[in-house]
Design a protein around this motif. Structure first.
Motif, PDB file in Angstrom:
ATOM      1  N   THR A  78      49.852 -22.511  26.643  1.00 13.32           N
ATOM      2  CA  THR A  78      50.628 -22.568  27.878  1.00 13.32           C
ATOM      3  C   THR A  78      50.056 -23.642  28.808  1.00 13.32           C
ATOM      4  N   PRO A  79      50.829 -24.093  29.783  1.00 17.01           N
ATOM      5  CA  PRO A  79      50.297 -25.062  30.754  1.00 17.01           C
ATOM      6  C   PRO A  79      49.056 -24.563  31.470  1.00 17.01           C
ATOM      7  N   GLN A 127      43.032 -24.849  32.112  1.00 15.41           N
ATOM      8  CA  GLN A 127      41.716 -24.270  31.873  1.00 15.41           C
ATOM      9  C   GLN A 127      40.836 -25.218  31.052  1.00 15.41           C
ATOM     10  N   TYR A 128      41.450 -25.876  30.084  1.00 15.75           N
ATOM     11  CA  TYR A 128      40.692 -26.819  29.258  1.00 15.75           C
ATOM     12  C   TYR A 128      40.161 -27.968  30.111  1.00 15.75           C
ATOM     13  N   PHE A 129      40.974 -28.495  31.024  1.00 19.03           N
ATOM     14  CA  PHE A 129      40.511 -29.607  31.845  1.00 19.03           C
ATOM     15  C   PHE A 129      39.435 -29.163  32.833  1.00 19.03           C
ATOM     16  N   ASN A 155      49.606 -33.858  25.805  1.00 20.96           N
ATOM     17  CA  ASN A 155      51.049 -33.637  25.930  1.00 20.96           C
ATOM     18  C   ASN A 155      51.784 -34.078  24.672  1.00 20.96           C
ATOM     19  N   LYS A 156      51.427 -35.224  24.127  1.00 15.27           N
ATOM     20  CA  LYS A 156      52.064 -35.703  22.893  1.00 15.27           C
ATOM     21  C   LYS A 156      51.762 -34.754  21.738  1.00 15.27           C
ATOM     22  N   GLU A 212      59.977 -24.745  29.244  1.00 11.08           N
ATOM     23  CA  GLU A 212      60.768 -24.338  30.405  1.00 11.08           C
ATOM     24  C   GLU A 212      60.046 -23.214  31.139  1.00 11.08           C
ATOM     25  N   PRO A 213      59.989 -23.261  32.467  1.00 10.86           N
ATOM     26  CA  PRO A 213      59.320 -22.182  33.196  1.00 10.86           C
ATOM     27  C   PRO A 213      60.013 -20.846  32.967  1.00 10.86           C
TER      28      PRO A 213
END
Length: 410
Positions: free
Chosen positions: A51-52, A57-59, A87-88, A100-101
């Motif tokens: 999920t976004p 969290q990763y960043f 993203n790619k 989509e949210p």
């Protein structure tokens, strides 16, 4: 899982290679994607369900790791390339990214449904251009969000002109009168649709009034012949692929006064080399017109196609100068940069229309009838062409009549 990750990395590498990315850039994307997949493996997360929030969290983890390693936080732009790589990667793994949210609230789903129906109505029933639909949809989403936050979905049925005025007051700060008039026009379209579909019982559109505008009150930005010559000469000195592309674009702008979209949508088959003609599809009317392929334009196009255009399958003539090699969709940044490089600073806007305005002035000064000028510029009506009359201010001064009695005042 490791085998799946390896396959994703290979697929990402192949995708970037086919899009003509530099091998060094491909290697960097592989590196960042691998680091992200390793993090998912350590946290026992599936790439297909990421999920976004988990990417964020990763960043946060990557920033802490950077600070521990170098003793300082990374710069603000540090995340750009890794985030692009991820993203790619996730687009390959999940088919669509970002997702989509989730519409957990009924009101959010209802608002989204209204927007989808409205967009379909604009496209299928009214047949509007995509740029017009995009502007109307932005206003619709913004208005519905504002209304729902104030009173919920049920408040649409009690919408009053007082509340419409409050929305206009909210939108007004920072906007010129012309921009605020455009807001009123778009809002009328939204409210008219809501009334047609029974969501608003009273038609409020006659009461949505924008600021008064006066015909031809603003003089558009334009360029004179010396400025156009300077821009073309400076750009021609740039012998890079980007320079050849920009010179061809500027030749089209200066010669024909085309719109930005008409140049971006120009395709290889639109150039008839044997017949020495150019087919233009006008973005506002979707009608075609044919222009003579003049020598300076033809030479610039041929030079770019032979030596500057990337080898891609797309049929659009003008392609981005860096990967991914896709058709250009915007000329503003390029034109602004070329104007600055030539030391040309027109008052006001600095997009493709300054060349279009200059072409209109040139035709007016050549005593070309307005109907023909409108045909060349792709106008629907003569009223659209009338706006350019105010550009030839020097010509108007030349024919100005003396005020009776003015000799007595001097």
């Amino acid at each position: 899982m490791l085998k799946l990750h390896d396959e994703l990395i290979a697929e990402l590498s192949n995708l970037l290679t086919t899009q003509n990315y530099n091998p060094v850039v491909v290697a960097n994307h592989r590196l960042y994607a691998r680091a992200f997949l390793d993090y998912l493996a350590e946290c026992d997360m599936q790439v297909e369900t990421v999920t976004p929030a988990q990417v964020d969290q990763y960043f946060a983890y990557a920033i802490r790791d950077f600070e521990a390693q170098y003793g300082r936080p990374p710069c603000a732009r540090w995340q750009m390339l890794p985030r692009t790589s991820i993203n790619k990667l996730l687009r390959l793994a999940q088919g669509k990214w970002p997702p989509e949210p989730e519409m957990t609230e009924p009101e959010t789903a209802y608002r989204q449904a209204i927007c989808c129906e409205y967009e379909a109505w604009l496209r299928d029933e009214r047949g509007l251009a995509s740029a017009t639909i995009a502007a109307l949809m932005w206003e619709a989403r913004n208005f519905l969000r504002w209304r729902f936050e104030r009173g919920g979905a049920a408040s649409l049925g009690t919408l009053s002109i007082v509340e419409v005025d409050l929305y206009m007051d909210m939108r007004a700060p920072g906007l010129r009168r012309k921009s605020l008039a455009d807001v009123a026009e778009r809002l009328r379209s939204v409210v008219r649709y809501l009334h047609r579909t029974g969501r608003i019982p009273t038609d409020l559109t006659p009461h949505i009034i924008g600021p008064m505008l006066y015909a031809y009150e603003d003089v558009p930005s334009t360029l004179d012949k010396s400025q156009i010559a300077a821009v073309l000469a400076t750009t021609k000195k740039d012998g890079s692929p980007r320079g050849m592309r920009d010179f061809a674009v500027l030749q089209l702008l200066a010669t024909y006064g085309l719109r930005e979209g008409e140049i971006c949508r120009l395709r290889l088959e639109d150039v008839n080399w044997r017949g020495e003609s150019l087919r233009i599809r006008h973005t506002k009317t979707n009608a075609y017109s044919y222009m003579p392929l003049l020598a300076p334009v033809g030479e610039a196009l041929l030079d770019y196609l032979r030596h500057g255009r990337p080898q891609v399958e797309g049929r659009e003539i003008f392609i981005r100068s860096c990967a991914p090699y896709i058709a250009m969709t915007n000329l503003y940044g390029m034109i602004r940069g070329r104007l600055a490089a030539a030391g040309v600073e027109p008052p006001g806007k600095r997009g493709a229309h300054v060349f279009r305005h200059a072409r209109a002035v040139e035709l007016l000064r050549a005593s070309v009838p307005q109907k023909i000028i409108g045909d060349v510029l792709g106008h629907r009506s003569i009223e659209s062409t009338n706006a350019y009359l105010k550009l030839a201010t020097d010509d108007l001064r030349a024919v100005a009549l003396d005020v009776p009695g003015s000799e007595m005042l001097s």
